[in-house]
Design an enzyme around this catalytic site. Structure first.
Site, PDB file in Angstrom:
ATOM      1  N   HIS A   4     -65.157-106.894 -18.708  1.00 32.99           N
ATOM      2  CA  HIS A   4     -65.216-106.610 -17.269  1.00 32.99           C
ATOM      3  C   HIS A   4     -64.712-107.780 -16.419  1.00 32.99           C
ATOM      4  CE1 HIS A   4     -67.503-103.732 -14.414  1.00 32.99           C
ATOM      5  NE2 HIS A   4     -66.610-104.404 -13.718  1.00 32.99           N
TER       6      HIS A   4
ATOM      7  N   TYR B 245     -71.801-100.049 -14.377  1.00 32.81           N
ATOM      8  CA  TYR B 245     -71.957 -98.980 -13.373  1.00 32.81           C
ATOM      9  C   TYR B 245     -73.195 -98.136 -13.654  1.00 32.81           C
ATOM     10  CZ  TYR B 245     -66.960-100.009 -12.604  1.00 32.81           C
ATOM     11  OH  TYR B 245     -65.748-100.619 -12.379  1.00 32.81           O
TER      12      TYR B 245
ATOM     13  N   LYS C 222     -66.587-100.712 -20.112  1.00 32.15           N
ATOM     14  CA  LYS C 222     -66.359-102.171 -20.032  1.00 32.15           C
ATOM     15  C   LYS C 222     -67.595-102.940 -20.492  1.00 32.15           C
ATOM     16  CE  LYS C 222     -63.589-101.269 -15.886  1.00 32.15           C
ATOM     17  NZ  LYS C 222     -64.290-100.272 -15.057  1.00 32.15           N
TER      18      LYS C 222
ATOM     19  N   ASP D  78     -62.642 -93.900 -15.555  1.00 31.54           N
ATOM     20  CA  ASP D  78     -62.866 -95.344 -15.668  1.00 31.54           C
ATOM     21  C   ASP D  78     -64.320 -95.662 -15.328  1.00 31.54           C
ATOM     22  OD1 ASP D  78     -61.580 -98.166 -15.843  1.00 31.54           O
ATOM     23  OD2 ASP D  78     -62.815 -98.218 -14.030  1.00 31.54           O
TER      24      ASP D  78
HETATM   25  N1  LIG Z   1     -62.897-103.936 -12.996  1.00 30.56           N
HETATM   26  C1  LIG Z   1     -63.494-104.174 -11.839  1.00 30.56           C
HETATM   27  O1  LIG Z   1     -64.025-105.260 -11.586  1.00 30.56           O
HETATM   28  C2  LIG Z   1     -63.500-103.093 -10.795  1.00 30.56           C
HETATM   29  C3  LIG Z   1     -63.888-103.382  -9.483  1.00 30.56           C
HETATM   30  C4  LIG Z   1     -63.862-102.362  -8.539  1.00 30.56           C
HETATM   31  C5  LIG Z   1     -63.474-101.085  -8.920  1.00 30.56           C
HETATM   32  N2  LIG Z   1     -63.123-100.823 -10.211  1.00 30.56           N
HETATM   33  C6  LIG Z   1     -62.698 -99.467 -10.649  1.00 30.56           C
HETATM   34  O2  LIG Z   1     -61.738 -98.937  -9.724  1.00 30.56           O
HETATM   35  C7  LIG Z   1     -62.242 -97.744  -9.137  1.00 30.56           C
HETATM   36  C8  LIG Z   1     -61.747 -97.590  -7.707  1.00 30.56           C
HETATM   37  O3  LIG Z   1     -62.076 -98.697  -6.919  1.00 30.56           O
HETATM   38  P1  LIG Z   1     -63.109 -98.627  -5.702  1.00 30.56           P
HETATM   39  O4  LIG Z   1     -64.153 -97.618  -5.984  1.00 30.56           O
HETATM   40  O5  LIG Z   1     -63.529-100.022  -5.448  1.00 30.56           O
HETATM   41  O6  LIG Z   1     -62.215 -98.227  -4.441  1.00 30.56           O
HETATM   42  P2  LIG Z   1     -61.212 -97.056  -3.984  1.00 30.56           P
HETATM   43  O7  LIG Z   1     -60.976 -96.092  -5.086  1.00 30.56           O
HETATM   44  O8  LIG Z   1     -60.047 -97.732  -3.359  1.00 30.56           O
HETATM   45  O9  LIG Z   1     -62.019 -96.373  -2.800  1.00 30.56           O
HETATM   46  C9  LIG Z   1     -63.168 -95.604  -2.999  1.00 30.56           C
HETATM   47  C10 LIG Z   1     -63.743 -95.231  -1.624  1.00 30.56           C
HETATM   48  O10 LIG Z   1     -62.790 -94.455  -0.893  1.00 30.56           O
HETATM   49  C11 LIG Z   1     -63.369 -93.179  -0.547  1.00 30.56           C
HETATM   50  N3  LIG Z   1     -62.288 -92.192  -0.717  1.00 30.56           N
HETATM   51  C12 LIG Z   1     -61.820 -91.675  -1.877  1.00 30.56           C
HETATM   52  N4  LIG Z   1     -60.795 -90.830  -1.649  1.00 30.56           N
HETATM   53  C13 LIG Z   1     -60.600 -90.805  -0.318  1.00 30.56           C
HETATM   54  C14 LIG Z   1     -59.698 -90.097   0.519  1.00 30.56           C
HETATM   55  N5  LIG Z   1     -58.785 -89.274   0.019  1.00 30.56           N
HETATM   56  N6  LIG Z   1     -59.789 -90.297   1.859  1.00 30.56           N
HETATM   57  C15 LIG Z   1     -60.730 -91.129   2.377  1.00 30.56           C
HETATM   58  N7  LIG Z   1     -61.598 -91.854   1.631  1.00 30.56           N
HETATM   59  C16 LIG Z   1     -61.550 -91.679   0.287  1.00 30.56           C
HETATM   60  C17 LIG Z   1     -64.535 -92.974  -1.495  1.00 30.56           C
HETATM   61  O11 LIG Z   1     -65.549 -92.212  -0.897  1.00 30.56           O
HETATM   62  P3  LIG Z   1     -66.281 -90.926  -1.578  1.00 30.56           P
HETATM   63  O12 LIG Z   1     -66.665 -91.277  -2.978  1.00 30.56           O
HETATM   64  O13 LIG Z   1     -67.456 -90.730  -0.689  1.00 30.56           O
HETATM   65  O14 LIG Z   1     -65.312 -89.772  -1.497  1.00 30.56           O
HETATM   66  C18 LIG Z   1     -64.998 -94.398  -1.726  1.00 30.56           C
HETATM   67  O15 LIG Z   1     -65.840 -94.811  -0.667  1.00 30.56           O
HETATM   68  C19 LIG Z   1     -63.751 -97.888  -9.279  1.00 30.56           C
HETATM   69  O16 LIG Z   1     -64.432 -96.666  -9.129  1.00 30.56           O
HETATM   70  C20 LIG Z   1     -63.850 -98.474 -10.664  1.00 30.56           C
HETATM   71  O17 LIG Z   1     -63.655 -97.474 -11.643  1.00 30.56           O
HETATM   72  C21 LIG Z   1     -63.119-101.809 -11.144  1.00 30.56           C
END
Ligand SMILES: NC(=O)c1ccc[n+]([C@@H]2O[C@H](COP(=O)([O-])OP(=O)(O)OC[C@H]3O[C@@H](n4cnc5c(N)ncnc54)[C@H](OP(=O)(O)O)[C@@H]3O)[C@@H](O)[C@H]2O)c1
Length: 322
Positions: free
Chosen positions: A124, A64, A93, A59
């Site tokens: 987005h 990004y 997106k 994704d």
């Molecule tokens: N459409 C939108 O507006 C929107 C907004 C936000 C996000 N997104 C999408 O959703 C994805 C995920 O959301 P997100 O990045 O906000 O949050 P998330 O996936 O809930 O959390 C990511 C964070 O958690 C850490 N992490 C990952 N696995 C872990 C584990 N097993 N134990 C401890 N910490 C862990 C990562 O660190 P490290 O990388 O250092 O391991 C990173 O800091 C994004 O990457 C993006 O593709 C979309």
């Protein structure tokens, strides 16, 4: 083929666990998210580690600014492993500032990703240019589908009003709404509204960006199953039928976040997790949503799990493992 479990979730693995969308396309239920991942070798490596671990879905987004790294990883990994491009599901997106030049934005993403087509392309967010420009942008995305440049189109961060406006004026229905959803901010009302309209939920920030992994109540469920807190939050999303997008650039976390299909949360676990919604919205975009306190029985009213299946069938939502 894998077996259906009592919870309605099919026991597959991260490569085979798929969800059927309203246009008939199947999408891998777990993606590697790459928000805040730099446009360099670290993101390339993360995508390759993910593919090695069985992920088949990335994704990304124009915003990004890492589509080139994702594209390089797809090109190199599929070539090195003799895997057809069609095995990999790539999402990007349309950024808000490009609603008035959506066709050009599609071309730009395709070029950066080195792809002939994107599996999914989302708006987005509803953006700030207004409803008319939003519909113009959607029309351009529909034309990109007609031209074979995108397989599936959808939206992100839309509220019910914005969805209904689009549904009333579109030729191709959005297949998904990508919104924040995790136990501490489940977004239940919007999830229900999307399910009712045959629109799948893609759950972003499914681990609440790591902000609540050390909560004792999550740790207790993790200990009970011999799993990590992250796996518990992710499995909750899977059992609710969400397509989940855990982000990590760390190899062992990428691998661990894929180990979601060798255990099930039971009704007590799901009730406990459903009762944790406290409105902890970690993202800046998207509708505010409402947090619902748990009913005396534990499960929030209208909770998807209370339907007894991971997704709806019929004209709505289906999950499969192939
Ligand atoms: N459409 C939108 O507006 C929107 C907004 C936000 C996000 N997104 C999408 O959703 C994805 C995920 O959301 P997100 O990045 O906000 O949050 P998330 O996936 O809930 O959390 C990511 C964070 O958690 C850490 N992490 C990952 N696995 C872990 C584990 N097993 N134990 C401890 N910490 C862990 C990562 O660190 P490290 O990388 O250092 O391991 C990173 O800091 C994004 O990457 C993006 O593709 C979309």
């Amino acid at each position: 083929m894998s077996k259906a479990t009592a919870s309605g979730i099919t026991a597959g693995n991260i490569s085979t666990q798929r969800v059927k969308l309203n246009n008939g396309q199947e999408i891998p239920q777990v993606a590697l998210g790459v928000y805040k991942a730099p446009n360099d070798g670290s993101t390339e490596n993360a995508c390759k580690w993910a593919f090695d671990a069985g992920y088949r879905h990335i994704d990304s987004a124009a915003r990004y600014m890492n589509e080139e790294s994702v594209g390089r990883a797809v090109a190199e990994w599929t070539k090195a492993n003799n895997v057809p491009r069609s095995e990999i599901f790539i999402t990007s997106k349309l950024w808000d500032a490009d609603h008035d030049k959506a066709a050009a934005a599609v071309e730009d993403s395709l070029k950066k990703l080195q792809l002939e087509y994107m599996d999914m392309y989302l708006m987005h967010s509803p953006g700030t240019m207004g409803a008319e420009k939003r519909l113009e942008a959607w029309k351009a995305l529909e034309e990109a589908v007609d031209a074979g440049k995108i397989k599936t189109i959808g939206v992100s961060n839309f509220d019910v009003e914005e969805l209904d406006h689009l549904l009333a004026n579109c030729r191709i229905k959005p297949a998904v709404n990508q919104i924040e959803s995790h136990p501490f901010f489940a977004h239940e009302e919007l999830r229900e509204a999307c399910f009712e309209r045959g629109i799948h939920i893609q759950a972003y920030s499914p681990m609440a960006q790591g902000q609540a992994l050390d909560r004792p109540e999550i740790k207790a469920i993790a200990t009970k199953h011999g799993k990590t807190p992250a796996q518990i939050l992710l499995r909750w999303g899977v059992q609710h039928g969400n397509i989940i997008l855990p982000k990590s650039l760390t190899k062992h976390r990428i691998e661990g976040n894929a180990q979601l299909f060798d255990f099930s949360l039971d009704n007590d676990d799901m009730d406990a997790l459903d009762g944790m919604d406290e409105g902890l919205k970690v993202g800046k975009l998207g509708p505010a949503g409402t947090s619902q306190p748990p009913s005396p029985g534990g499960t929030r009213p209208g909770s998807r799990r209370s339907s007894g299946s991971g997704g709806l069938s019929g004209n709505k939502l289906q999950m499969s493992s192939s």
